[in-house]
Design a protein around this motif. Sequence first.
Motif, PDB file in Angstrom:
ATOM      1  N   LEU A  50       4.145  -8.547   3.260  1.00  0.00           N
ATOM      2  CA  LEU A  50       4.334  -7.111   3.040  1.00  0.00           C
ATOM      3  C   LEU A  50       5.346  -6.912   1.924  1.00  0.00           C
ATOM      4  O   LEU A  50       6.305  -7.671   1.801  1.00  0.00           O
ATOM      5  N   ALA A  51       5.141  -5.872   1.116  1.00  0.00           N
ATOM      6  CA  ALA A  51       6.064  -5.593   0.019  1.00  0.00           C
ATOM      7  C   ALA A  51       6.119  -4.095  -0.250  1.00  0.00           C
ATOM      8  O   ALA A  51       5.099  -3.402  -0.151  1.00  0.00           O
ATOM      9  N   GLY A  52       7.298  -3.611  -0.568  1.00  0.00           N
ATOM     10  CA  GLY A  52       7.449  -2.205  -0.922  1.00  0.00           C
ATOM     11  C   GLY A  52       7.659  -1.286   0.259  1.00  0.00           C
ATOM     12  O   GLY A  52       8.090  -1.699   1.345  1.00  0.00           O
ATOM     13  N   VAL A  53       7.323  -0.036   0.061  1.00  0.00           N
ATOM     14  CA  VAL A  53       7.609   1.027   1.027  1.00  0.00           C
ATOM     15  C   VAL A  53       6.941   0.792   2.377  1.00  0.00           C
ATOM     16  O   VAL A  53       7.452   1.211   3.414  1.00  0.00           O
ATOM     17  N   VAL A  54       5.800   0.100   2.380  1.00  0.00           N
ATOM     18  CA  VAL A  54       5.079  -0.123   3.630  1.00  0.00           C
ATOM     19  C   VAL A  54       5.943  -0.839   4.665  1.00  0.00           C
ATOM     20  O   VAL A  54       5.705  -0.739   5.878  1.00  0.00           O
ATOM     21  N   THR A 111       0.784  -1.234   0.000  1.00  0.00           N
ATOM     22  CA  THR A 111       0.000   0.000   0.000  1.00  0.00           C
ATOM     23  C   THR A 111       0.816   1.285   0.000  1.00  0.00           C
ATOM     24  O   THR A 111       0.247   2.372   0.006  1.00  0.00           O
ATOM     25  N   GLY A 112       2.146   1.205   0.006  1.00  0.00           N
ATOM     26  CA  GLY A 112       2.941   2.424  -0.071  1.00  0.00           C
ATOM     27  C   GLY A 112       2.738   3.339   1.120  1.00  0.00           C
ATOM     28  O   GLY A 112       2.450   2.893   2.231  1.00  0.00           O
ATOM     29  N   GLU A 121       9.932   5.212   8.484  1.00  0.00           N
ATOM     30  CA  GLU A 121      11.183   5.463   7.754  1.00  0.00           C
ATOM     31  C   GLU A 121      10.935   5.216   6.266  1.00  0.00           C
ATOM     32  O   GLU A 121      11.477   4.286   5.655  1.00  0.00           O
ATOM     33  N   THR A 122      10.136   6.091   5.687  1.00  0.00           N
ATOM     34  CA  THR A 122       9.676   5.897   4.313  1.00  0.00           C
ATOM     35  C   THR A 122      10.782   6.088   3.278  1.00  0.00           C
ATOM     36  O   THR A 122      10.600   5.734   2.109  1.00  0.00           O
ATOM     37  N   HIS A 123      11.913   6.642   3.692  1.00  0.00           N
ATOM     38  CA  HIS A 123      13.017   6.858   2.751  1.00  0.00           C
ATOM     39  C   HIS A 123      13.857   5.602   2.525  1.00  0.00           C
ATOM     40  O   HIS A 123      14.711   5.575   1.639  1.00  0.00           O
ATOM     41  N   LYS A 124      13.613   4.558   3.298  1.00  0.00           N
ATOM     42  CA  LYS A 124      14.464   3.366   3.212  1.00  0.00           C
ATOM     43  C   LYS A 124      14.083   2.436   2.067  1.00  0.00           C
ATOM     44  O   LYS A 124      14.918   1.701   1.549  1.00  0.00           O
ATOM     45  N   TRP A 125      12.810   2.423   1.702  1.00  0.00           N
ATOM     46  CA  TRP A 125      12.355   1.529   0.636  1.00  0.00           C
ATOM     47  C   TRP A 125      11.763   2.351  -0.502  1.00  0.00           C
ATOM     48  O   TRP A 125      11.023   3.303  -0.282  1.00  0.00           O
ATOM     49  N   PHE A 126      12.101   1.980  -1.720  1.00  0.00           N
ATOM     50  CA  PHE A 126      11.560   2.627  -2.907  1.00  0.00           C
ATOM     51  C   PHE A 126      11.542   1.582  -4.014  1.00  0.00           C
ATOM     52  O   PHE A 126      11.892   0.418  -3.781  1.00  0.00           O
TER      53      PHE A 126
END
Length: 324
Positions: free
Chosen positions: A290-294, A127-128, A299-304
Amino acid sequence: MKEDYFDIIIIGAGPIGIACALECEKRKWHYSVIEKGALTNSLFNYPKNMTFFSTSEKLEINDIPFISNNPKPNRDEALEYYRRVTTSNALNISLFETVESIIKSAEKFTIKTDKTIYHSKKVIVCTGFYDIPKLLKIPGEDLNKVTHYYKEAHNYALQNVVVVGASNSAVDAALEIWRKGGYVTMVIRGKEIGDRVKYWVRPDIINRIEEGSIKVHFNAEITEIKKNEVMIKKENENLTISNDFVIALTGYLPNFDLLKNSGVMLSSDGKNIPQYNPKTMESNVSGLYLAGVVCGGKETHKWFIENSRIHAKLIAEHLDNLQF
């Protein structure tokens, strides 16, 4: 209400959700992707002139080539790429449908949306984080002149605009609005422009600040927003400046309520990082991945896209090993 049954329900139709759907297609699993907005809704809501930090090959999924005019693609090129990947592979995606709850009972999940009820053996949450802005929590934030999203600069020409934040999005907005004739003041909590600002943009914003084209208040924060003014606290000084619009680009958060209500445990250190196995991406709730930025919590900057596209393969391989 209609009810549907699937092997896998994927929540979120961003690049990582699409990657998960492609893995399901390869294995002929019965799946569906549920997305509350448009296809790649977060990318759709990015600024129109945004350029990615990553090069196009780093944004590719399933080894499908991403051809762009320049090494670093822009928003429109990314939208075109992920849309073509989706349509050419005839992925099963339901758009503009909001997931309200995920409940596990026995060996199946019940996913309730605003349109129907789904049942599935497994769930993948992708879900980002772009839909819930970090609020300033100050008086006047609910005024129509305030927004937490930036699309384009034309609306702000000849206007006194305050841009809150020092990230890539804030810097891009400040520069674009200034170039379109807006009078820009940046309000930044820290002592300098953010250290993760794109390297080719950083000198530009620093030069504009040093020459006085863009005003900035470091070590400062807005305390109140009024119809024609903004109140700013800067260290031990209180300032009042004329203002027509406030663009508060202070970041965004994942939907923690959906995770918690689904039984996913979050870290208690203030970062709200969900519990999952990094080798399989399975959460503490058996069968819920779970997958992606979620995965990064606050710490939303860690996954993209570049470093989380592998999550789809990890999940699929784990399900393969389970002989799913």
